[in-house]
Design a protein around this motif. Structure first.
Motif, PDB file in Angstrom:
ATOM      1  N   ALA A   1     -25.594 -22.169  -0.605  1.00  0.00           N
ATOM      2  CA  ALA A   1     -25.348 -20.921  -1.310  1.00  0.00           C
ATOM      3  C   ALA A   1     -25.099 -21.195  -2.775  1.00  0.00           C
ATOM      4  CB  ALA A   1     -24.154 -20.212  -0.684  1.00  0.00           C
ATOM      5  N   PRO A   2     -25.058 -20.141  -3.681  1.00  0.00           N
ATOM      6  CA  PRO A   2     -24.904 -20.379  -5.109  1.00  0.00           C
ATOM      7  C   PRO A   2     -23.570 -21.026  -5.431  1.00  0.00           C
ATOM      8  CG  PRO A   2     -25.378 -18.070  -4.652  1.00  0.00           C
ATOM      9  CD  PRO A   2     -25.135 -18.754  -3.355  1.00  0.00           C
TER      10      PRO A   2
ATOM     11  N   LEU B   1     -22.464 -19.650 -12.459  1.00  0.00           N
ATOM     12  CA  LEU B   1     -22.913 -19.734 -11.074  1.00  0.00           C
ATOM     13  C   LEU B   1     -24.367 -20.175 -11.011  1.00  0.00           C
ATOM     14  CD1 LEU B   1     -20.363 -17.846 -10.754  1.00  0.00           C
ATOM     15  CD2 LEU B   1     -21.553 -16.835  -8.809  1.00  0.00           C
ATOM     16  N   SER B   2     -24.703 -20.857  -9.939  1.00  0.00           N
ATOM     17  CA  SER B   2     -26.090 -21.281  -9.722  1.00  0.00           C
ATOM     18  C   SER B   2     -26.774 -20.342  -8.728  1.00  0.00           C
ATOM     19  CB  SER B   2     -26.147 -22.718  -9.196  1.00  0.00           C
ATOM     20  OG  SER B   2     -25.635 -22.779  -7.876  1.00  0.00           O
ATOM     21  N   ASP B   3     -28.084 -20.378  -8.749  1.00  0.00           N
ATOM     22  CA  ASP B   3     -28.914 -19.610  -7.821  1.00  0.00           C
ATOM     23  C   ASP B   3     -29.528 -20.585  -6.835  1.00  0.00           C
ATOM     24  OD1 ASP B   3     -30.831 -18.130  -6.509  1.00  0.00           O
ATOM     25  OD2 ASP B   3     -31.934 -17.533  -8.298  1.00  0.00           O
ATOM     26  N   ASN B   4     -29.237 -20.405  -5.552  1.00  0.00           N
ATOM     27  CA  ASN B   4     -29.738 -21.352  -4.554  1.00  0.00           C
ATOM     28  C   ASN B   4     -31.054 -20.913  -3.918  1.00  0.00           C
ATOM     29  OD1 ASN B   4     -28.780 -19.237  -2.954  1.00  0.00           O
ATOM     30  ND2 ASN B   4     -28.164 -20.604  -1.297  1.00  0.00           N
ATOM     31  N   ASP B   5     -31.646 -19.820  -4.447  1.00  0.00           N
ATOM     32  CA  ASP B   5     -32.923 -19.300  -3.929  1.00  0.00           C
ATOM     33  C   ASP B   5     -32.855 -18.959  -2.442  1.00  0.00           C
ATOM     34  OD1 ASP B   5     -34.334 -19.293  -6.305  1.00  0.00           O
ATOM     35  OD2 ASP B   5     -35.066 -21.341  -6.074  1.00  0.00           O
ATOM     36  N   TYR B   6     -31.662 -18.647  -1.944  1.00  0.00           N
ATOM     37  CA  TYR B   6     -31.448 -18.240  -0.546  1.00  0.00           C
ATOM     38  C   TYR B   6     -31.807 -19.358   0.435  1.00  0.00           C
ATOM     39  CZ  TYR B   6     -31.633 -13.527  -2.609  1.00  0.00           C
ATOM     40  OH  TYR B   6     -31.436 -12.417  -3.385  1.00  0.00           O
ATOM     41  N   ILE B   7     -31.831 -20.594  -0.039  1.00  0.00           N
ATOM     42  CA  ILE B   7     -32.268 -21.690   0.821  1.00  0.00           C
ATOM     43  C   ILE B   7     -31.195 -22.009   1.851  1.00  0.00           C
ATOM     44  CG2 ILE B   7     -32.892 -24.137   0.877  1.00  0.00           C
ATOM     45  CD1 ILE B   7     -34.179 -23.750  -1.852  1.00  0.00           C
TER      46      ILE B   7
ATOM     47  N   ALA C   1     -21.705  -9.824  -8.704  1.00  0.00           N
ATOM     48  CA  ALA C   1     -22.819 -10.771  -8.795  1.00  0.00           C
ATOM     49  C   ALA C   1     -24.077 -10.135  -8.218  1.00  0.00           C
ATOM     50  CB  ALA C   1     -22.485 -12.059  -8.041  1.00  0.00           C
ATOM     51  N   ILE C   2     -25.209 -10.381  -8.863  1.00  0.00           N
ATOM     52  CA  ILE C   2     -26.464  -9.777  -8.414  1.00  0.00           C
ATOM     53  C   ILE C   2     -27.476 -10.848  -8.025  1.00  0.00           C
ATOM     54  CG2 ILE C   2     -27.522  -9.620 -10.720  1.00  0.00           C
ATOM     55  CD1 ILE C   2     -28.511  -6.804  -9.856  1.00  0.00           C
ATOM     56  N   PRO C   3     -28.077 -10.734  -6.833  1.00  0.00           N
ATOM     57  CA  PRO C   3     -29.183 -11.625  -6.462  1.00  0.00           C
ATOM     58  C   PRO C   3     -30.477 -11.108  -7.099  1.00  0.00           C
ATOM     59  CG  PRO C   3     -28.133 -10.585  -4.537  1.00  0.00           C
ATOM     60  CD  PRO C   3     -27.706  -9.834  -5.745  1.00  0.00           C
TER      61      PRO C   3
ATOM     62  N   THR D   1     -28.374 -12.620   4.640  1.00  0.00           N
ATOM     63  CA  THR D   1     -27.957 -13.863   4.007  1.00  0.00           C
ATOM     64  C   THR D   1     -27.427 -13.605   2.596  1.00  0.00           C
ATOM     65  OG1 THR D   1     -29.449 -15.252   5.296  1.00  0.00           O
ATOM     66  CG2 THR D   1     -28.771 -16.089   3.147  1.00  0.00           C
ATOM     67  N   LEU D   2     -26.267 -14.146   2.319  1.00  0.00           N
ATOM     68  CA  LEU D   2     -25.576 -13.942   1.044  1.00  0.00           C
ATOM     69  C   LEU D   2     -25.998 -15.061   0.092  1.00  0.00           C
ATOM     70  CD1 LEU D   2     -23.358 -12.046  -0.180  1.00  0.00           C
ATOM     71  CD2 LEU D   2     -21.701 -13.782   0.505  1.00  0.00           C
ATOM     72  N   GLY D   3     -27.223 -14.978  -0.411  1.00  0.00           N
ATOM     73  CA  GLY D   3     -27.728 -16.033  -1.283  1.00  0.00           C
ATOM     74  C   GLY D   3     -28.264 -15.478  -2.586  1.00  0.00           C
ATOM     75  N   GLY D   4     -28.568 -16.379  -3.512  1.00  0.00           N
ATOM     76  CA  GLY D   4     -29.248 -16.002  -4.738  1.00  0.00           C
ATOM     77  C   GLY D   4     -28.452 -15.223  -5.753  1.00  0.00           C
ATOM     78  N   TYR D   5     -27.180 -14.941  -5.468  1.00  0.00           N
ATOM     79  CA  TYR D   5     -26.447 -14.032  -6.349  1.00  0.00           C
ATOM     80  C   TYR D   5     -25.961 -14.694  -7.645  1.00  0.00           C
ATOM     81  CZ  TYR D   5     -22.482 -16.147  -3.887  1.00  0.00           C
ATOM     82  OH  TYR D   5     -21.603 -17.039  -3.329  1.00  0.00           O
TER      83      TYR D   5
END
Length: 514
Positions: A19-20, A484-490, A98-100, A69-73
């Motif tokens: 996650a981010p 914050l980083s963006d994990n690309d929902y991986i 935070a916005i994905p 999934t709580l990703g990319g935000y």
């Protein structure tokens, strides 16, 4: 002198998902005799990076209240300054929005409904952390809520790529990018439909409790109510709007997962924003009356599709004290770096920007970075990942490029090789805070380069916010910079569409915060 404590929050999880992440950095605006990581001067003002103040992470398999999934935000964040306070025990608390972006799209875009998440954060400083005795995570995130975004009529927005031709209209709005989808938009059965297509990248809290969101497809700026309904849309000048074959074409050549062979000709627009290089940075003045939006890199007619030519990024300024009014326009020349993994002839590249933050008096923080370096990327080493500063104030001499000729469909302020037109002066650009300093990262067990493990910084750092170290107004000039980083929902266990669509990656990537 501004003193900034970089608070890089790296969120790591105990599971096989990612996650981010985020972190805090310390910034100082007053004279200080304390040791510093680095300093810079911009238009005569001194800025100091004091130390990495912390990190945290969110697990990659975390879910929002809708089961998705709580990703990319990490695409963009906005911290409610009224909520930020220093507690009696020396910790800090606050509310973070935070916005994905457009959802998981490594194999094709999906009918993902854009959204904004709300978190409570707590920072417990660890000033004695060292390389010999590193601290664990000291920035905690607690998920609170999610607001789903809809069009003016209540129809959900979508992360699907916009149609190659055509648009959608509503009374009182300009034409808007639209995605026409079949089935359920995820490759399953359904009745199909049309939705406003948004690749959300920038976030600003409005004074009335609503949200301003910038996107890459349009590239537009949208205003949403506090409940997520679109109430306004700003269409930028025609020079920004992508055109193919002589007509407006909002597609970013990002076909849906159920139609990956969709042919778009030409792939790149002839003019306007380059594919996936729209209004990445969004910020507001401290009084909330002026909005600024910065392209990720140059427009196509100004060198936008090629490295190292895409370095001239346009900055838009809008008066939003009432109805939005286009006020001014500037250009920011983005920095160059040498990619150690590329052939020598192609090694010089542009550090495209991922976020901006107004510092007042015409100065801005800008997050400029390389790509393909970090956790989950082809290389573990990042060579340019900065919070830099640029200045458009009168004393810097930056040119207001707003004009009919510059803003028309074929308007250009630079050549196709990225050289500015005669008479145009870009904003003053000052390199500043380096994320990649291992002597600071190591104080929290993190690193840049080396092993591909959970402590390696993620590749995509795309957001930041400033909060005062005194927990009040920051009159002492000392600030935390949260990123914050963006994990690309991986993640290996991704879910969307009320848990009826499943996806999985070969690895997990936590959302990191510093």
């Amino acid at each position: 002198m501004a003193l900034y404590r970089a608070l890089f929050t790296l969120l790591t999880a105990q599971a096989t998902f990612a996650a981010p992440s985020s972190n805090f950095a310390g910034l100082d605006t007053q004279n200080s005799s304390k040791s510093v990581v680095n300093q810079t001067k911009c238009d005569g003002k001194q800025f100091t990076y004091k130390q990495l103040a912390g990190y945290g992470f969110v697990a990659s398999d975390a879910r929002d209240k809708y089961g998705d999934t709580l990703g990319g935000y990490g695409s963009s964040i906005a911290l409610d300054r009224n909520s930020w306070q220093k507690t009696k025990n020396g910790s800090y608390t606050g509310l973070l929005w935070a916005i994905p972006d457009r959802g998981w799209n490594t194999e094709g875009t999906l009918n993902y409904q854009n959204r904004i998440h709300k978190f409570s954060i707590t920072l417990t400083p660890k000033p004695n952390a060292s390389l010999a005795n590193p601290s664990g995570p000291n920035l905690q995130f607690i998920y609170l809520d999610t607001i789903l975004l809809t069009g003016p009529d209540g129809t959900p927005t979508t992360g699907l790529d916009a149609d190659v031709t055509g648009s959608i209209t509503y009374p009182g709005f300009p034409i808007l990018p639209v995605a026409t989808y079949t089935g359920d938009g995820f490759g399953g059965t359904g009745s199909g439909g049309k939705r406003i297509s948004i690749d959300s990248e920038g976030l600003v809290l409005d004074r009335d409790g609503g949200f301003w969101v910038s996107d890459e497809y349009g590239p537009y700026i949208y205003k949403f109510s506090s409940t997520g309904r679109m109430v306004k849309a700003i269409m930028p000048p025609q020079a920004y709007i992508p055109h193919r074959n002589g007509s407006i074409s909002f597609s970013a050549n990002s076909p849906p997962i159920y139609d990956l062979d969709r042919d778009i000709n030409p792939e790149d627009p002839a003019t306007g924003r380059a594919n996936n290089q729209g209004l990445e940075g969004l910020t507001a003045s401290t009084d909330g009356k002026t909005l600024y939006a910065l392209l990720q890199s140059a427009l196509d007619q100004e060198g936008g599709s090629d490295n190292p030519n895409r370095k001239q990024a346009r900055l838009l300024e809008y008066d939003i004290s009432s109805e939005p009014k286009y006020k001014a326009e500037y250009v920011v020349t983005l920095p160059l770096y040498t990619d150690p993994t590329a052939q020598q002839a192609k090694a010089t590249k542009v550090a495209a920007q991922s976020e901006i933050h107004s510092l007042g008096s015409g100065q801005f923080l800008v997050l400029a970075r390389d790509s393909n370096g970090g956790h989950g990327a082809s290389s573990s080493l990042s060579v340019y990942r900065h919070a830099d500063i640029f200045d458009i104030s009168g004393s810097s001499g930056a040119t207001n490029i707003q004009s009919k000729s510059n803003d028309d469909v074929n308007g250009s302020i630079a050549s196709s090789s990225g050289e500015l037109n005669k008479g145009i002066k870009a904003a003053e650009y000052c390199t500043f805070l380096d994320y990649n300093v291992n002597s600071e990262l190591g104080r929290f067990g993190l690193h840049n380069g080396g092993a591909q493990d959970q402590f390696l910084l993620n590749e995509k750092w795309e957001s930041f916010a400033l909060v005062p170290v005194d927990g009040k107004k920051g009159n002492d000039g000392e600030w935390f910079l949260l990123s914050l980083s963006d994990n690309d929902y991986i993640t290996q266990g991704g879910e969307y569409f009320r848990s009826s669509y499943y996806y999985g990656s070969l690895a997990n990537k936590r959302m990191q915060d510093i």
